[in-house]
Design a protein around this motif. Structure first.
Motif, PDB file in Angstrom:
ATOM      1  N   SER A 208      -9.726  27.213 100.028  1.00  0.00           N
ATOM      2  CA  SER A 208      -8.921  28.287  99.332  1.00  0.00           C
ATOM      3  C   SER A 208      -9.290  29.654  99.625  1.00  0.00           C
ATOM      4  N   ASN A 209     -10.454  29.794  99.905  1.00  0.00           N
ATOM      5  CA  ASN A 209     -10.951  31.090 100.377  1.00  0.00           C
ATOM      6  C   ASN A 209     -10.571  31.447 101.750  1.00  0.00           C
ATOM      7  N   ILE A 210     -10.293  30.694 102.648  1.00  0.00           N
ATOM      8  CA  ILE A 210      -9.682  30.887 103.965  1.00  0.00           C
ATOM      9  C   ILE A 210      -8.274  30.874 104.088  1.00  0.00           C
ATOM     10  N   GLY A 211      -7.396  30.090 103.278  1.00  0.00           N
ATOM     11  CA  GLY A 211      -5.989  29.657 103.464  1.00  0.00           C
ATOM     12  C   GLY A 211      -5.310  29.765 102.171  1.00  0.00           C
ATOM     13  N   ALA A 212      -5.584  30.212 101.179  1.00  0.00           N
ATOM     14  CA  ALA A 212      -4.892  30.213 100.080  1.00  0.00           C
ATOM     15  C   ALA A 212      -4.036  31.736 100.030  1.00  0.00           C
ATOM     16  N   CYS A 213      -3.416  32.060  99.180  1.00  0.00           N
ATOM     17  CA  CYS A 213      -2.692  33.337  98.905  1.00  0.00           C
ATOM     18  C   CYS A 213      -3.680  34.419  98.639  1.00  0.00           C
ATOM     19  N   ASN A 214      -4.465  34.270  97.689  1.00  0.00           N
ATOM     20  CA  ASN A 214      -5.883  35.012  97.460  1.00  0.00           C
ATOM     21  C   ASN A 214      -7.034  34.619  98.498  1.00  0.00           C
ATOM     22  N   SER A 215      -6.894  35.122  99.814  1.00  0.00           N
ATOM     23  CA  SER A 215      -7.801  34.401 100.694  1.00  0.00           C
ATOM     24  C   SER A 215      -8.357  35.891 101.475  1.00  0.00           C
ATOM     25  N   GLU A 216      -9.309  35.231 102.634  1.00  0.00           N
ATOM     26  CA  GLU A 216      -9.759  36.055 103.440  1.00  0.00           C
ATOM     27  C   GLU A 216      -8.598  36.309 104.409  1.00  0.00           C
ATOM     28  N   MET A 217      -7.820  35.315 104.847  1.00  0.00           N
ATOM     29  CA  MET A 217      -6.664  35.345 106.094  1.00  0.00           C
ATOM     30  C   MET A 217      -5.667  36.498 105.376  1.00  0.00           C
TER      31      MET A 217
ATOM     32  N   TRP B 291      -5.233  26.377 105.241  1.00  0.00           N
ATOM     33  CA  TRP B 291      -4.503  25.790 104.187  1.00  0.00           C
ATOM     34  C   TRP B 291      -5.237  25.571 103.211  1.00  0.00           C
ATOM     35  N   SER B 292      -4.773  25.197 101.989  1.00  0.00           N
ATOM     36  CA  SER B 292      -5.552  25.070 100.719  1.00  0.00           C
ATOM     37  C   SER B 292      -4.773  23.891 100.027  1.00  0.00           C
ATOM     38  N   ARG B 293      -5.690  23.447  98.917  1.00  0.00           N
ATOM     39  CA  ARG B 293      -4.962  22.467  98.168  1.00  0.00           C
ATOM     40  C   ARG B 293      -4.123  23.044  96.970  1.00  0.00           C
ATOM     41  N   GLN B 294      -3.063  23.041  96.910  1.00  0.00           N
ATOM     42  CA  GLN B 294      -2.097  23.527  95.868  1.00  0.00           C
ATOM     43  C   GLN B 294      -1.539  22.189  95.192  1.00  0.00           C
ATOM     44  N   ASN B 295      -1.766  22.176  93.837  1.00  0.00           N
ATOM     45  CA  ASN B 295      -1.015  20.981  92.924  1.00  0.00           C
ATOM     46  C   ASN B 295      -1.229  19.647  93.824  1.00  0.00           C
ATOM     47  N   GLY B 296      -2.521  19.382  94.260  1.00  0.00           N
ATOM     48  CA  GLY B 296      -2.807  18.169  94.826  1.00  0.00           C
ATOM     49  C   GLY B 296      -2.183  17.948  96.249  1.00  0.00           C
ATOM     50  N   ARG B 297      -1.709  19.033  96.739  1.00  0.00           N
ATOM     51  CA  ARG B 297      -1.264  18.738  98.231  1.00  0.00           C
ATOM     52  C   ARG B 297      -1.592  19.892  99.011  1.00  0.00           C
ATOM     53  N   MET B 298      -1.733  19.635 100.343  1.00  0.00           N
ATOM     54  CA  MET B 298      -2.425  20.682 101.184  1.00  0.00           C
ATOM     55  C   MET B 298      -1.195  21.659 101.727  1.00  0.00           C
ATOM     56  N   GLN B 299      -0.973  22.937 101.692  1.00  0.00           N
ATOM     57  CA  GLN B 299      -0.189  23.887 101.892  1.00  0.00           C
ATOM     58  C   GLN B 299      -0.880  24.783 103.068  1.00  0.00           C
TER      59      GLN B 299
ATOM     60  N   SER C 250       0.587  31.376 104.540  1.00  0.00           N
ATOM     61  CA  SER C 250       1.870  32.094 105.062  1.00  0.00           C
ATOM     62  C   SER C 250       1.629  33.530 104.805  1.00  0.00           C
ATOM     63  N   PRO C 251       2.357  34.369 105.801  1.00  0.00           N
ATOM     64  CA  PRO C 251       2.373  35.779 105.512  1.00  0.00           C
ATOM     65  C   PRO C 251       2.890  36.090 104.168  1.00  0.00           C
ATOM     66  N   SER C 252       3.864  35.314 103.615  1.00  0.00           N
ATOM     67  CA  SER C 252       4.711  35.694 102.489  1.00  0.00           C
ATOM     68  C   SER C 252       3.819  35.606 101.346  1.00  0.00           C
ATOM     69  N   CYS C 253       2.632  35.265 101.480  1.00  0.00           N
ATOM     70  CA  CYS C 253       1.491  35.797 100.583  1.00  0.00           C
ATOM     71  C   CYS C 253       1.258  37.082 100.197  1.00  0.00           C
ATOM     72  N   ASN C 254       1.452  37.874 100.981  1.00  0.00           N
ATOM     73  CA  ASN C 254       1.089  39.074 100.859  1.00  0.00           C
ATOM     74  C   ASN C 254       2.313  40.047 100.373  1.00  0.00           C
ATOM     75  N   HIS C 255       1.968  41.158  99.862  1.00  0.00           N
ATOM     76  CA  HIS C 255       3.062  42.080  99.363  1.00  0.00           C
ATOM     77  C   HIS C 255       2.707  43.166 100.419  1.00  0.00           C
ATOM     78  N   TYR C 256       4.009  43.874 100.680  1.00  0.00           N
ATOM     79  CA  TYR C 256       4.011  44.978 101.999  1.00  0.00           C
ATOM     80  C   TYR C 256       4.453  46.241 101.346  1.00  0.00           C
TER      81      TYR C 256
ATOM     82  N   GLU D   8      -7.899  26.802  93.332  1.00  0.00           N
ATOM     83  CA  GLU D   8      -8.910  27.865  93.980  1.00  0.00           C
ATOM     84  C   GLU D   8      -9.849  28.111  93.367  1.00  0.00           C
ATOM     85  N   TYR D   9     -10.099  28.180  91.798  1.00  0.00           N
ATOM     86  CA  TYR D   9     -11.091  28.233  91.270  1.00  0.00           C
ATOM     87  C   TYR D   9     -12.108  27.237  90.991  1.00  0.00           C
TER      88      TYR D   9
END
Length: 197
Positions: free
Chosen positions: A32-41, A93-101, A104-110, A193-194
């Motif tokens: 989750s630290n590399i591939g979730a919306c709140n992540s280093e990526m 990627w990260s586990r979200q609600n039991g699935r790997m997702q 995506s760049p859509s995680c960010n606000h611009y 993620e927590y």
């Protein structure tokens, strides 16, 4: 603002990237630290974008985003190495609600207005610190905790830089408002993620 006077990375030494033993829950947290919306990526991609769009009019701010993105790349690599050691495939990627997702760049606000752009970055750093502090509390592996705490120290440097930029741009009122994430910009984090199940 003098770039040479800013500290982009905490001067303390890095702990070795090691684990006590493999653990599926810890692996999910590192993913989750590399591939979730709140992540280093998310931070890296946002800061590269911010650097590109501010370069012509706010060169020093653009350079700050560039230098901070390089520090975030080291964090991404550290979390990726921990993921591998913990037995996970370090895709973005990260586990979200039991699935790997996948990330995506859509995680960010611009935002493109300079004050909002820096405020958005500050809020992201504060949220990352909160996430890593929570992980350091529930993860019972002193070696992973050491890496998390070292990364938190870097993120605190970034918070101070963004606060300094905001102070120079807009004064104290904007800094105080930056501490609160607007309802429309609420985090998309999940409990996974927590503290993954």
């Amino acid at each position: 603002m003098k770039l040479s006077s800013l500290v982009f990375s905490d001067p303390s030494p890095w702990p070795p990237i090691e684990i006590v033993s493999q653990n599926e829950r810890y692996a999910a947290a590192m993913l989750s630290n590399i591939g979730a919306c709140n992540s280093e990526m998310s931070a890296i991609s946002l800061y590269i974008y911010n650097s590109l769009i501010t370069k012509n009019f706010f060169f020093e701010i653009a350079e700050c985003f560039h230098k901070i993105s390089m520090v975030e790349m080291r964090h991404l690599n550290a979390f990726g190495e921990l993921s591998v050691l913990l037995g996970a495939d370090p895709r973005l990627w990260s586990r979200q609600n039991g699935r790997m997702q996948y990330w995506s760049p859509s995680c960010n606000h611009y935002p493109t207005i300079i004050g909002e752009l820096v405020t958005n970055a500050l809020n992201g750093e504060l949220e990352a610190i909160r996430k890593y502090q929570a992980q350091a509390q529930w993860i019972d592996d002193c070696k992973i905790q050491a890496v998390l705490n070292r990364i938190i120290a870097d993120e605190q440097c970034h918070v101070e830089i963004f606060r300094l930029i905001l102070a120079e741009l807009n004064g104290e009122a904007l800094i105080q408002s930056a501490e609160y994430i607007e309802a429309e910009e609420e985090s998309e984090l999940t409990e996974d993620e927590y503290e993954p199940l």
